[in-house]
Design an enzyme around this catalytic site. Structure first.
Site, PDB file in Angstrom:
ATOM      1  N   ASP A  22       9.213  61.679  28.169  1.00 43.73           N
ATOM      2  CA  ASP A  22      10.499  61.303  27.571  1.00 43.73           C
ATOM      3  C   ASP A  22      10.703  62.095  26.282  1.00 43.73           C
ATOM      4  O   ASP A  22       9.929  61.950  25.341  1.00 43.73           O
ATOM      5  CB  ASP A  22      10.486  59.786  27.293  1.00 43.73           C
ATOM      6  CG  ASP A  22      11.735  59.336  26.553  1.00 43.73           C
ATOM      7  OD1 ASP A  22      12.762  60.040  26.637  1.00 43.73           O
ATOM      8  OD2 ASP A  22      11.668  58.280  25.896  1.00 43.73           O
ATOM      9  N   ASN A  24      13.544  62.040  24.338  1.00 42.71           N
ATOM     10  CA  ASN A  24      14.492  61.523  23.349  1.00 42.71           C
ATOM     11  C   ASN A  24      14.312  60.047  23.002  1.00 42.71           C
ATOM     12  O   ASN A  24      15.187  59.433  22.392  1.00 42.71           O
ATOM     13  CB  ASN A  24      15.935  61.787  23.801  1.00 42.71           C
ATOM     14  CG  ASN A  24      16.248  61.054  25.100  1.00 42.71           C
ATOM     15  OD1 ASN A  24      15.356  60.468  25.719  1.00 42.71           O
ATOM     16  ND2 ASN A  24      17.492  61.069  25.510  1.00 42.71           N
ATOM     17  N   ASP A  26      14.300  57.246  24.700  1.00 41.38           N
ATOM     18  CA  ASP A  26      14.969  56.101  25.341  1.00 41.38           C
ATOM     19  C   ASP A  26      14.069  55.408  26.372  1.00 41.38           C
ATOM     20  O   ASP A  26      14.502  54.497  27.068  1.00 41.38           O
ATOM     21  CB  ASP A  26      16.305  56.528  25.976  1.00 41.38           C
ATOM     22  CG  ASP A  26      16.114  57.483  27.153  1.00 41.38           C
ATOM     23  OD1 ASP A  26      14.956  57.901  27.408  1.00 41.38           O
ATOM     24  OD2 ASP A  26      17.115  57.824  27.801  1.00 41.38           O
ATOM     25  N   ASP A  30      12.666  62.690  31.209  1.00 46.07           N
ATOM     26  CA  ASP A  30      13.895  63.459  31.402  1.00 46.07           C
ATOM     27  C   ASP A  30      13.588  64.949  31.595  1.00 46.07           C
ATOM     28  O   ASP A  30      12.443  65.379  31.492  1.00 46.07           O
ATOM     29  CB  ASP A  30      14.841  63.233  30.214  1.00 46.07           C
ATOM     30  CG  ASP A  30      14.107  63.307  28.888  1.00 46.07           C
ATOM     31  OD1 ASP A  30      13.409  64.308  28.667  1.00 46.07           O
ATOM     32  OD2 ASP A  30      14.186  62.341  28.074  1.00 46.07           O
ATOM     33  N   ASP A  99      14.710  67.424  45.442  1.00 44.14           N
ATOM     34  CA  ASP A  99      14.565  66.380  46.453  1.00 44.14           C
ATOM     35  C   ASP A  99      15.951  66.117  47.037  1.00 44.14           C
ATOM     36  O   ASP A  99      16.859  65.726  46.312  1.00 44.14           O
ATOM     37  CB  ASP A  99      14.019  65.113  45.776  1.00 44.14           C
ATOM     38  CG  ASP A  99      13.266  64.218  46.726  1.00 44.14           C
ATOM     39  OD1 ASP A  99      13.687  64.121  47.890  1.00 44.14           O
ATOM     40  OD2 ASP A  99      12.269  63.607  46.295  1.00 44.14           O
ATOM     41  N   ASP A 200      14.194  64.231  52.041  1.00 52.27           N
ATOM     42  CA  ASP A 200      13.838  62.815  52.082  1.00 52.27           C
ATOM     43  C   ASP A 200      14.099  62.217  53.473  1.00 52.27           C
ATOM     44  O   ASP A 200      15.142  62.490  54.075  1.00 52.27           O
ATOM     45  CB  ASP A 200      14.718  62.102  51.041  1.00 52.27           C
ATOM     46  CG  ASP A 200      14.351  60.658  50.837  1.00 52.27           C
ATOM     47  OD1 ASP A 200      13.241  60.394  50.345  1.00 52.27           O
ATOM     48  OD2 ASP A 200      15.181  59.777  51.154  1.00 52.27           O
ATOM     49  N   GLU A 242      10.099  65.298  54.902  1.00 48.27           N
ATOM     50  CA  GLU A 242       9.381  64.023  54.897  1.00 48.27           C
ATOM     51  C   GLU A 242       9.652  63.316  56.223  1.00 48.27           C
ATOM     52  O   GLU A 242      10.798  63.040  56.557  1.00 48.27           O
ATOM     53  CB  GLU A 242       9.847  63.122  53.742  1.00 48.27           C
ATOM     54  CG  GLU A 242       8.992  61.870  53.642  1.00 48.27           C
ATOM     55  CD  GLU A 242       9.654  60.691  52.918  1.00 48.27           C
ATOM     56  OE1 GLU A 242       8.922  59.816  52.444  1.00 48.27           O
ATOM     57  OE2 GLU A 242      10.891  60.631  52.840  1.00 48.27           O
ATOM     58  N   HIS A 316       4.865  59.337  45.089  1.00 50.73           N
ATOM     59  CA  HIS A 316       5.497  58.244  44.350  1.00 50.73           C
ATOM     60  C   HIS A 316       5.682  56.988  45.190  1.00 50.73           C
ATOM     61  O   HIS A 316       6.174  55.990  44.685  1.00 50.73           O
ATOM     62  CB  HIS A 316       6.858  58.718  43.818  1.00 50.73           C
ATOM     63  CG  HIS A 316       7.807  59.027  44.936  1.00 50.73           C
ATOM     64  ND1 HIS A 316       7.615  60.086  45.801  1.00 50.73           N
ATOM     65  CD2 HIS A 316       8.939  58.413  45.365  1.00 50.73           C
ATOM     66  CE1 HIS A 316       8.591  60.094  46.705  1.00 50.73           C
ATOM     67  NE2 HIS A 316       9.407  59.089  46.451  1.00 50.73           N
ATOM     68  N   ASP A 317       5.335  57.036  46.460  1.00 50.58           N
ATOM     69  CA  ASP A 317       5.514  55.881  47.339  1.00 50.58           C
ATOM     70  C   ASP A 317       4.199  55.211  47.722  1.00 50.58           C
ATOM     71  O   ASP A 317       4.208  54.235  48.464  1.00 50.58           O
ATOM     72  CB  ASP A 317       6.213  56.310  48.638  1.00 50.58           C
ATOM     73  CG  ASP A 317       7.652  56.735  48.426  1.00 50.58           C
ATOM     74  OD1 ASP A 317       8.304  56.220  47.492  1.00 50.58           O
ATOM     75  OD2 ASP A 317       8.137  57.591  49.188  1.00 50.58           O
TER      76      ASP A 317
END
Ligand code: GLC
Ligand code: CA
Length: 545
Positions: A22, A24, A26, A30, A99, A200, A242, A316-317
Site C-alpha cells: 500500500d 498511500n 488507505d 495499489d 487477469d 479466469d 484457468e 489467491h484461491d
C-alpha cells in the site's frame, strides 16, 4: 529475435494487488505499491507478473466482478499508474499479465445496468436469461458461492444466471456481439503493452445452461480458437487458461503447441485431493500422498511434447502450501524449500504466489476478521445447517481463501510494513519472524533458494524440455523423479515427511553433481532428512537407474 514460446523457460509471479503493498496509507495495496517493489521482483529473477484484477469494480469478489474493463479501480490507482507499471516492469525485463474475467461482469457494469431494464433492450442478450415465475428457479443450478445460480429481475419477468455471486452475472457467449466487444477490449490492453493474460474460469464460457453443462461445454474450444485467431495469434503474448475441470485430454486442446488456443492450462487436479470424495473443499481429508504424486505424474506424461501446463502449489484461491502440504512450524524453512524444489523440477511454467518465496503460512482469525465472500457465505450456510462452529472454523483455517490474502509480510514492524494505515484484512502475527527484510538479509533464506531455482530454469534446458519419469511411485514419504533429455539426466528427490526417509535411488547418484539442496550439505547414504530435497545432475545417462 524473441522466442514465441519464451514462457516455457519463464517463472511467473502472481500478485494479489490488494494485499501486496500500500503506497498511500488507505490500507489497500495499489499499483504504485507494486511499482515500488519491482526491484524486489527483479532481484528474485521472475520473468512476468500476473496481476489479479485491478479494473474498475465494486469489489464484491475482490475485483473478479468488473464494472469497466477499460479502467483501473480508484482503490488501485489510475490508467496512468498502470502505464507506468507496464513501462517500469518492462525496463526490468518483467512482463505484466492481466487477469481477464470473461465469464461474467459485475452487475454494476453498464451492459448489465441496461440489460436488466427490460427484455427488449439492446444489451439484454449480453447476459443469460430464462423466463420463469418469481420463486421458481429455471433449474437447480447452484452458485459456487452458495445458493441458487439464478436471480429474479421483476422488470424483465426473468431470471439471470450467475455462477458466482449475484453481483457477477454470467455473460452470454452465444451472442457474437459480446464476443466481438471482448476481443476489442483485449486488443486495447495489448496495445497498452501488456505481456499476456490469465483467463479466469475460462472453461465456463461454453456453458450449455439448459443441459446444466457449465464447464467445457461444446462451444468452449471453438470460442477459444476464435479468440486466439482474433487477438492472440502471431504474438509473443502468454495466455493462461484457468480451468478447474480440465483433464489431460482436454488440456491438449487448450494448450496445443500449434497456438490455436492458449499457451498453457492452469488446472487443479492435484489441488483438490485433500477433501472427502464427492464433497466440498471444506470437507477435509488428509492428503493422499501416493495419489498426489500419481496425479502430478499423469499430467507430466500426458502433456509431454503435446501441451503445456502451469506448475503451482499456491494462488489467491487456495491455502498456503507449507501449512497444507508440509509443516509450518519447526520445519517451515526446509519444507518451503522442499516444496519449491519438487515443483520447479517438473515440466511446465512455475508460478510463485506472493509470499510463497518467504514461506508465508495460513492464518487463524476471528470470524469477524475474515473478508472473503465465499468463506463468509459458507459460514452462514453451514451454521444454518447445524454444523458446529468449531468444525466450520477448522475448515476455514485449512481451506479459506483469506489464508492467502493476508498482507504481504515486508518487515517485522507494524502491519508487516504493508501499510501505514489500517490493513483491509489483518496481518498474520507471525510477520515478526517471517518477512522479506529478514529473508533478503540472510543468505540461506527461502527467498534466496527461490532465486537459485529460478536461475536453474534458465541454465538447465532439461528443466524445460526433459522427459519426466516418476520413481518409487508407491512410496509414502518420498517424491522422486527424473528429467531426461539427450544425455542429460536430473534426479529430483524430496521427502514430504518430518521423519528421515529411505531413498535408495540416491545411491546410484553419489558421484552426480548437486545443483541445489535445502540442508547444509547434500543428502548421504541413500537417506533424506525431514523435508530434505535435492536436484542432482548426470551428464551421461547411465543404464539401470
Ligand atoms: C476464479 C478466481 C476466483 C474468483 C472466481 C470468479 O476462480 O480465481 O478468485 O472468485 O474465478 O471470478
Ligand atoms: Ca492504497
Amino acid at each position: 529475435m524473441e522466442s514465441k514460446a519464451w514462457w516455457k523457460k519463464a517463472v511467473i509471479y502472481q500478485i494479489y494487488p490488494r494485499s501486496f503493498y500500500d503506497s498511500n496509507g488507505d490500507g489497500i495495496g495499489d499499483l504504485q505499491g507494486i511499482v515500488k517493489k519491482l526491484d524486489y521482483l527483479k532481484e528474485l529473477g521472475v520473468d512476468a507478473v500476473w496481476l489479479s484484477p485491478v479494473y474498475r469494480s465494486p469489489q464484491d469478489d475482490n475485483g473478479y466482478d468488473i464494472s469497466d474493463y477499460r479502467d483501473i479501480d480508484p482503490i488501485f490507482g489510475t490508467l496512468q499508474d498502470m502505464d507506468e507499471l507496464i513501462f517500469e516492469a518492462k525496463k526490468r525485463g518483467i512482463r505484466i499479465i492481466m487477469d481477464l474475467v470473461l465469464n461474467h461482469t459485475s452487475d454494476e457494469h453498464p451492459w448489465f445496468q441496461e440489460a436488466k431494464k427490460g427484455r427488449n433492450h439492446p444489451y439484454h442478450d449480453y447476459y443469460v436469461w430464462r423466463d420463469g415465475k418469481e420463486g421458481v428457479c429455471p433449474n437447480s443450478l447452484k452458485s459456487t458461492f452458495g445458493g441458487s445460480a439464478w436471480e429474479w429481475v421483476p422488470e424483465c419477468g426473468q431470471y439471470y444466471l450467475h455462477q458466482f455471486s449475484a453481483k457477477q452475472p454470467d455473460l452470454n457467449w452465444e451472442n457474437p456481439k459480446v464476443r466481438q466487444e471482448i476481443y476489442r477490449m483485449i486488443q486495447w490492453w495489448v496495445n497498452r503493452g501488456v505481456g499476456g493474460f490469465r483467463l479466469d474460469v475460462i472453461d465456463l464460457i461454453g456453458k450449455e445452461t439448459d443441459a446444466m453443462v457449465m464447464a467445457e461445454g461444446k462451444m468452449l474450444h471453438p470460442y477459444l480458437k476464435e479468440m486466439s485467431r482474433e487477438v492472440f495469434r502471431d504474438s509473443t503474448l502468454v495466455t493462461v487458461g484457468e480451468a478447474w475441470s480440465a483433464t489431460p485430454e482436454t488440456a491438449l486442446l487448450y494448450s496445443n503447441p500449434d497456438g490455436s488456443e492458449l499457451s498453457m492450462v492452469f488446472q487443479f487436479e492435484h489441488m483438490v485431493l485433500d477433501q472427502q470424495k464427492g464433497k466440498e473443499k471444506w470437507d477435509l481429508a488428509p492428503l493422499p500422498f501416493v495419489e498426489f504424486k500419481r496425479t502430478l505424474a499423469k499430467w507430466q506424461e500426458a502433456l509431454y511434447k503435446k501441451g503445456w501446463n502451469s506448475l503451482f502449489f499456491e494462488n489467491h484461491d487456495v491455502p498456503r502450501s507449507v501449512s497444507r502440504f508440509g509443516d509450518d512450524g519447526e520445519y517451515r524453512e526446509v519444507c518451503a524449500k522442499m516444496l519449491a524444489t519438487c515443483l520447479h523440477g517438473m515440466q511446465g511454467t512455475p508460478y510463485i504466489y506472493q509470499g510463497q518465496e518467504l514461506g508465508m503460512t495460513n492464518v487463524r482469525l476471528d470470524i469477524s476478521d475474515y473478508r472473503d465472500i465465499e468463506l463468509l457465505n459458507m459460514y452462514r450456510e453451514r451454521m444454518a445447517a447445524g454444523y458446529s462452529r468449531e468444525e466450520i472454523m477448522e475448515s476455514i483455517y485449512a481451506k479459506g481463501r483469506d489464508n492467502a490474502r493476508t498482507p504481504m509480510q515486508w518487515t517485522g514492524e507494524k502491519n508487516a510494513g504493508f501499510t501505514t494505515g489500517t490493513p483491509w484484512i489483518k496481518v498474520n502475527p507471525n510477520c515478526r519472524q517471517i518477512n522479506a527484510a529478514e529473508a533478503l538479509a540472510r543468505e540461506d533464506s527461502i527467498y534466496h533458494y527461490y532465486q537459485k531455482l529460478i536461475r536453474l530454469r534458465k541454465t538447465e534446458d532439461v528443466l524445460a524440455e526433459g522427459k519426466f519419469e516418476l520413481l518409487m511411485p508407491e512410496d509414502e514419504a518420498v517424491f522422486a523423479y527424473t528429467r531426461t533429455e539427450g544425455s542429460t539426466c536430473l534426479l529430483v528427490a524430496c521427502n514430504f515427511t518430518a521423519q528421515e526417509a529411505a531413498c535408495p535411488v540416491l545411491k546410484a547418484w553419489e558421484q552426480a553433481k548437486a545443483l541445489i539442496y535445502n540442508y547444509d550439505g547434500r543428502p548421504e547414504h541413500g537417506k533424506l532428512r525431514p523435508y530434505e530435497a535435492v536436484i542432482l545432475k548426470k551428464a551421461e545417462r547411465e543404464t539401470g537407474l
